[in-house]
Every structure is written in structure tokens, then in C-alpha cells.
Design a protein around this motif. Structure first.
Motif, PDB file in Angstrom:
ATOM      1  N   GLU A 128     -13.007  -7.844   0.781  1.00  0.00           N
ATOM      2  CA  GLU A 128     -13.378  -7.248  -0.719  1.00  0.00           C
ATOM      3  C   GLU A 128     -14.197  -8.334  -1.237  1.00  0.00           C
ATOM      4  O   GLU A 128     -13.904  -9.510  -1.080  1.00  0.00           O
ATOM      5  CB  GLU A 128     -12.077  -6.837  -1.566  1.00  0.00           C
ATOM      6  N   ASN A 161      -7.972   2.131   3.296  1.00  0.00           N
ATOM      7  CA  ASN A 161      -7.119   1.686   2.438  1.00  0.00           C
ATOM      8  C   ASN A 161      -6.445   0.293   2.947  1.00  0.00           C
ATOM      9  O   ASN A 161      -6.436  -0.797   2.048  1.00  0.00           O
ATOM     10  CB  ASN A 161      -5.944   2.635   1.886  1.00  0.00           C
ATOM     11  N   GLY A 175      -8.557  -3.004   2.612  1.00  0.00           N
ATOM     12  CA  GLY A 175      -8.667  -3.954   1.382  1.00  0.00           C
ATOM     13  C   GLY A 175     -10.238  -3.929   0.507  1.00  0.00           C
ATOM     14  O   GLY A 175     -10.225  -4.863  -0.139  1.00  0.00           O
ATOM     15  N   ASN A 176     -11.019  -3.043   1.058  1.00  0.00           N
ATOM     16  CA  ASN A 176     -12.306  -3.321   0.641  1.00  0.00           C
ATOM     17  C   ASN A 176     -12.876  -1.972  -0.027  1.00  0.00           C
ATOM     18  O   ASN A 176     -14.040  -1.766  -0.309  1.00  0.00           O
ATOM     19  CB  ASN A 176     -13.299  -3.725   1.608  1.00  0.00           C
ATOM     20  N   GLU A 177     -11.944  -0.980  -0.556  1.00  0.00           N
ATOM     21  CA  GLU A 177     -12.224   0.227  -0.897  1.00  0.00           C
ATOM     22  C   GLU A 177     -13.117   0.241  -2.251  1.00  0.00           C
ATOM     23  O   GLU A 177     -14.075   0.911  -2.454  1.00  0.00           O
ATOM     24  CB  GLU A 177     -11.176   1.234  -1.036  1.00  0.00           C
ATOM     25  N   ALA A 178     -12.714  -0.820  -3.102  1.00  0.00           N
ATOM     26  CA  ALA A 178     -13.304  -1.082  -4.462  1.00  0.00           C
ATOM     27  C   ALA A 178     -14.630  -1.479  -4.324  1.00  0.00           C
ATOM     28  O   ALA A 178     -15.630  -1.138  -4.977  1.00  0.00           O
ATOM     29  CB  ALA A 178     -12.572  -1.975  -5.288  1.00  0.00           C
ATOM     30  N   SER A 230     -12.263   7.346   4.227  1.00  0.00           N
ATOM     31  CA  SER A 230     -11.257   6.258   3.746  1.00  0.00           C
ATOM     32  C   SER A 230      -9.910   6.926   4.831  1.00  0.00           C
ATOM     33  O   SER A 230     -10.064   7.951   5.386  1.00  0.00           O
ATOM     34  CB  SER A 230     -10.809   5.962   2.623  1.00  0.00           C
ATOM     35  N   THR A 256      -1.127   7.772  -2.127  1.00  0.00           N
ATOM     36  CA  THR A 256      -2.068   7.076  -1.494  1.00  0.00           C
ATOM     37  C   THR A 256      -3.531   7.430  -1.507  1.00  0.00           C
ATOM     38  O   THR A 256      -4.547   6.838  -1.828  1.00  0.00           O
ATOM     39  CB  THR A 256      -1.757   6.441  -0.150  1.00  0.00           C
ATOM     40  N   GLU A 275      -4.668   6.909  -4.998  1.00  0.00           N
ATOM     41  CA  GLU A 275      -4.818   5.210  -4.701  1.00  0.00           C
ATOM     42  C   GLU A 275      -6.093   4.890  -4.358  1.00  0.00           C
ATOM     43  O   GLU A 275      -7.010   4.264  -5.000  1.00  0.00           O
ATOM     44  CB  GLU A 275      -3.768   4.410  -4.111  1.00  0.00           C
ATOM     45  N   SER A 276      -6.560   5.697  -3.272  1.00  0.00           N
ATOM     46  CA  SER A 276      -7.875   5.279  -2.707  1.00  0.00           C
ATOM     47  C   SER A 276      -8.864   5.839  -3.419  1.00  0.00           C
ATOM     48  O   SER A 276     -10.111   5.228  -3.620  1.00  0.00           O
ATOM     49  CB  SER A 276      -7.990   6.141  -1.194  1.00  0.00           C
ATOM     50  N   THR A 284      -8.983   5.990  -6.787  1.00  0.00           N
ATOM     51  CA  THR A 284      -8.958   5.033  -7.890  1.00  0.00           C
ATOM     52  C   THR A 284      -9.548   3.657  -7.355  1.00  0.00           C
ATOM     53  O   THR A 284     -10.511   3.331  -8.066  1.00  0.00           O
ATOM     54  CB  THR A 284      -7.523   4.676  -8.190  1.00  0.00           C
ATOM     55  N   ASN A 285      -9.331   3.405  -6.217  1.00  0.00           N
ATOM     56  CA  ASN A 285      -9.990   2.066  -5.685  1.00  0.00           C
ATOM     57  C   ASN A 285     -11.567   2.352  -5.556  1.00  0.00           C
ATOM     58  O   ASN A 285     -12.380   1.612  -5.680  1.00  0.00           O
ATOM     59  CB  ASN A 285      -9.348   1.759  -4.285  1.00  0.00           C
TER      60      ASN A 285
END
Length: 286
Positions: A28, A51, A54-57, A81, A96, A99-100, A102-103
């Protein structure tokens, strides 16, 4: 025509670019965001994350930046993803997915995969009931428009058959470890027979096969690099490669694939010994 503009068509009619940009083991932060932005600038239109990476954002920021700076529409970029392998229940999977999204900061994902048929802590111990529970949540997210296509990753024949026997929607994709000398023929053939596009992660065997003299000879014959041959090898077998790179030169070179291997070359490369035998393999031959 660039290979980056060519597509496969998934079973539900969604098109997916034939070459993706992989982000496994990319952290990330600025490095990943910059690499994805550069890939999109150079013409890639397919980005793969998870997910669990840890680098979806970072991927999402890069996609949104490219939409702004390059004038791309959301539909111009195919974003994948994955559901973490440990999530084997309906409610956890549904949460989840959100969550993905949102990320990523996106209103939908183009493809979402169950990352593995077993939790990473218990490899090769498939959770059939858990996979079906998670799959039902993915089917609901598909119906709700949160995802355009759903699929699986690291699934062997037994695991694929479990989904096919019980699900309402068949997997559109199976993403597996595949490269010159390690092609998972049984898994690949079964998936393709049942209408799945097979994607190859680590098509360069994390660099391990690039020193192979046979691969180097094929590359020399075509006036290209061993890495380019390894990626083209996937495409010429009807498999979608997901090469990863961080340097601009490698990102660009990995998409310069306007040559074709002969059938004999494909057979020769497929028969090579595994260039990375110490690596843990998810192999369907079990």
C-alpha cells in the motif's frame, strides 16, 4: 492493434482485457499507486488486486486519478479484487465485498474472486460448505450490481465441481498459478471446458524462469525478451496473464507482445521442468 485492447468474453458476456496488471506483493502506498497509474497511462486497462494484498486503496486512487488525468471512463478500466481465503461464510463475504468497494473508492468491481478454496492457514484442506456460503454472497452482490462478474482463484477440479454442482451462477474465471514449465493442465482444461477464462498469476515465476536457456533461445528467435515470451506463452494457450512490474521500462515491455509463438514452441515451453520448484504450488493434480 495492441494486445492491451484485445479481450476475452466471459460467460455472462462481460469483456475482459487479455493482459492484466498484477499487484501481488506490492505494498500500500505511493509505489503501487504510481505503478498502476503508469500502467494505465501506457495503455493497460485491466488491474488485479485483492483484499489480502492490502493495496486496494492504492489501486483505487490510481484508477480514479487515471479517470481524471487521462479522461478515462469507469467502464474503460477493468478492476478485479478478491475475497480473503479465510472468509468462508455468507455474512462475512457480503461485508468484505462492501469493504473492498470502500477501499477502492469505486461504485462497483468488474470481477470479484474467492481467493482460495481453503484458508491460507490450512492449505489443501478445502471448505466445500464455506465456499458455497461465500459464493452465495457473491451471487447476491452480482445481482445487486456491485460486481459485474464473479469467479474463483486457486480452485482445483474438486473445488470447481463443488461450485458448479450447487451454485446458481457458474464461475466466470479461475485465476491460478501458471507459467512456462508449470501449467496445471488438468485444472486449466477443466476450467476452460466449463466456460471459465483461466488467468495466470506470476506468469514470470517471480523471475525464476527468465534464466532458462530454452526460453532464451525462443526469445532470441523472435527478437524479444524471455519475459515477453513467458507472457505471450500464456496468451497463445488461451490463458490471461497478470504480469507485475514497478519500473516503467518493465511495465511497457510486458505489453509489447505483437508476435506469436509456434505450436512447437508452445509445446516445448510447456514441457520444460519447473523453474521454481521450491515455491509452494497450488496444483490441481491432487
Amino acid at each position: 492493434m495492441s494486445i492491451l485492447t484485445e479481450t476475452f468474453t466471459l460467460a455472462n458476456g462481460v469483456t475482459i482485457p487479455k493482459v492484466g496488471f498484477g499487484t501481488w506483493q506490492m505494498p500500500e502506498g505511493a509505489q503501487t499507486q504510481g505503478a498502476v497509474e503508469k500502467a494505465l497511462e501506457l495503455g493497460y486497462r485491466h488491474v488485479d488486486t485483492a483484499n489480502a494484498y492490502g493495496n486496494e486503496a492504492s489501486v483505487g486512487r490510481a484508477v480514479r486519478a487515471a479517470m481524471k488525468d487521462l479522461g478515462l471512463a469507469r467502464e474503460d478500466v477493468f478492476v478485479t479484487s478478491k475475497l480473503p481465503a479465510a472468509v468462508k461464510d455468507h455474512d462475512g463475504a457480503a461485508a468484505t465485498v462492501d469493504e473492498s468497494l470502500t477501499n477502492l473508492g469505486l461504485d462497483h468491481m468488474d470481477l470479484y474472486l474467492i481467493h482460495a478454496p481453503w484458508p491460507w492457514s490450512t492449505p489443501d484442506q478445502s471448505d466445500d460448505a464455506g465456499n458455497l456460503a461465500a459464493w452465495s454472497a457473491l451471487e447476491e452482490a452480482l445481482a445487486a450490481g456491485k460486481i459485474r462478474a464473479i469467479g474463483i482463484s486457486n480452485f482445483a477440479v474438486h473445488d470447481m465441481q463443488n461450485i458448479l454442482d450447487h451454485a446458481d451462477v457458474a464461475p466466470a474465471v479461475n485465476q491460478i498459478l501458471s507459467y512456462v514449465g508449470f501449467t496445471q493442465p488438468e485444472n486449466t482444461a477443466f476450467a476452460q471446458k466449463h466456460g471459465m477464462v483461466v488467468e495466470a498469476y506470476s506468469p514470470l515465476a517471480t523471475g525464476g524462469l527468465l534464466r532458462d536457456p530454452v526460453l532464451a533461445g525462443v526469445a532470441s528467435a523472435h527478437g524479444v525478451t524471455p519475459a515477453q515470451v513467458a507472457i505471450r506463452f500464456c496468451i497463445d494457450r488461451g490463458v490471461l496473464p497478470l504480469p507485475k512490474a514497478t519500473s516503467e521500462d518493465h511495465i511497457r515491455a510486458n505489453a509489447q507482445l505483437d508476435f506469436q509463438l509456434t505450436e512447437d514452441e508452445v509445446r516445448t515451453l510447456a514441457a520444460l521442468p519447473d523453474a521454481d520448484p521450491s515455491h509452494y504450488h497450488v496444483d490441481s493434480q491432487r
